[in-house]
Design a protein around this motif. Sequence first.
Motif, short mmCIF file in Angstrom:
data_model
loop_
_atom_site.label_atom_id
_atom_site.label_comp_id
_atom_site.label_asym_id
_atom_site.label_seq_id
_atom_site.Cartn_x
_atom_site.Cartn_y
_atom_site.Cartn_z
N ARG A 88 2.49 11.11 38.52
CA ARG A 88 2.49 9.87 39.34
C ARG A 88 3.45 10.10 40.59
N PRO A 89 4.68 10.70 40.28
CA PRO A 89 5.50 10.86 41.41
C PRO A 89 4.79 11.65 42.62
N LEU A 90 3.95 12.88 42.07
CA LEU A 90 3.33 13.56 43.10
C LEU A 90 2.26 12.77 43.84
N ILE A 91 1.36 11.70 43.01
CA ILE A 91 0.73 10.82 43.76
C ILE A 91 1.30 10.04 44.79
N ASP A 92 2.25 9.15 44.22
CA ASP A 92 3.19 8.49 45.18
C ASP A 92 3.37 9.20 46.44
N LEU A 93 3.88 10.49 46.26
CA LEU A 93 4.46 11.15 47.53
C LEU A 93 3.33 11.68 48.46
N LEU A 94 2.44 12.23 47.90
CA LEU A 94 1.42 12.89 48.76
C LEU A 94 0.31 11.83 49.15
N VAL A 95 -0.02 10.92 48.37
CA VAL A 95 -1.15 10.16 48.79
C VAL A 95 -0.46 8.84 49.36
N GLY A 96 0.28 8.15 48.40
CA GLY A 96 1.03 6.93 49.01
C GLY A 96 1.79 6.91 50.15
N LYS A 97 2.67 7.82 50.15
CA LYS A 97 3.68 7.95 51.41
C LYS A 97 3.16 8.78 52.53
N MET A 98 2.30 9.97 52.18
CA MET A 98 2.00 10.86 53.06
C MET A 98 0.42 10.78 53.74
N GLY A 99 -0.17 10.09 52.67
CA GLY A 99 -1.90 9.72 53.29
C GLY A 99 -2.65 10.86 52.87
N TYR A 100 -2.56 11.88 52.17
CA TYR A 100 -3.44 12.80 51.61
C TYR A 100 -4.37 11.97 50.52
N SER A 101 -5.56 12.40 50.34
CA SER A 101 -6.49 11.90 49.26
C SER A 101 -6.13 13.09 47.99
N MET A 102 -6.12 12.79 46.83
CA MET A 102 -5.92 13.71 45.48
C MET A 102 -7.24 13.50 44.74
N ALA A 103 -7.28 14.56 44.14
CA ALA A 103 -8.42 14.50 42.91
C ALA A 103 -7.64 15.24 41.63
N SER A 104 -8.09 14.94 40.62
CA SER A 104 -7.40 15.73 39.27
C SER A 104 -8.64 15.73 38.34
N ILE A 105 -8.89 17.10 37.95
CA ILE A 105 -9.86 17.53 37.32
C ILE A 105 -9.74 17.82 35.92
N ASN A 106 -10.74 17.52 35.08
CA ASN A 106 -10.86 18.08 33.57
C ASN A 106 -11.77 19.36 33.71
N TYR A 107 -11.60 20.02 32.66
CA TYR A 107 -12.65 21.11 32.36
C TYR A 107 -12.67 21.50 30.99
N ARG A 108 -13.60 22.42 30.58
CA ARG A 108 -13.99 22.68 29.45
C ARG A 108 -12.76 23.50 28.51
N PHE A 109 -12.49 23.26 27.48
CA PHE A 109 -11.46 23.92 26.73
C PHE A 109 -11.89 25.16 26.09
N VAL A 110 -11.28 26.37 26.00
CA VAL A 110 -11.76 27.54 25.38
C VAL A 110 -11.68 27.03 23.95
#
Length: 290
Positions: free
Chosen positions: A85-107
């Motif tokens: 969450r702190p990284l979202i707050d910093l990059l998206v909320g404060k700086m104005g980047y968009s972000m995505a976080s992805i799942n992927y299949r587990f080995v």
Amino acid sequence: MNKKIRFWVFLGVSFFLIPAWAFAEIAKADSSNFQQISNLVYGDAPDHRNELDIYLPRKHTKKTPMVVFIHGGFWSKGGKHQLPRPLIDLLVGKMGYSMASINYRFVKKGANKYPTQMDDVSQALQFLSNKADSIGYKKKSFALIGASAGAHLALMYAYANDPKKMTKTVVDIVGPTDLSDSITRGRQGIADAAISYFLGNPDAKAEIARTSSPIFQLTPKTGVPTIIFHGEDDELVDVRQAKNLHAKLSQLGIKTELVLYPKETHEMKKSLSDVFIKTADWLQKVYPIR
């Protein structure tokens, strides 16, 4: 997996479950400054493994740069919820980047060996690019942030699986860069066993150990600006892997920075706030909001 591997997988999963006090230096943004779109389905894998979340600043446009987070967990645990969450707050909320976080299949035992995870990352990024115009962020353009196993996948995508050159920079946080490295493969059997499980081959000299290693896929044509964060006492990924990748990037004339943390282990508990601040500074230099 044996008990030792399960223990280290737990550490990988908890990599970004960080107490609030660790981020006192990061100026918190008001959460009303961004919006979240959850559980978008980008593929047909079961168990929600082909889902992703998107975070958008309130004033996003089709020119807003997209930063994509790829979680760690020895390629076998974890999930998109690990985006801090702190990284979202910093990059998206404060700086104005968009972000995505992805799942992927587990080995798994007998299933989803490499390159399954690489295929999912590629599919997720193509999905994000396809949705850019309708949702509102820049298409065909990404900064990738990966932690541990996620950093390995981010580097492999950028250096070997991105024919459209959508990756503009990679932030590598304690990522393994050489899956054939005899030091890492032989250390107490833990990392060796996890990599053997991931690749489906215990031989460190097998071809797949090299073709799945970012450092061997890096060329003048495939390289992108890369910042590397690593603890000097990392017990899972030897710090020399970070140093070797940095040296090769420098030799090829590709913009790079290496940030080392003395006495830090793989979890990087004491230094993540600094990692996030330096990540923001790096993005402003190589992937700015215009």
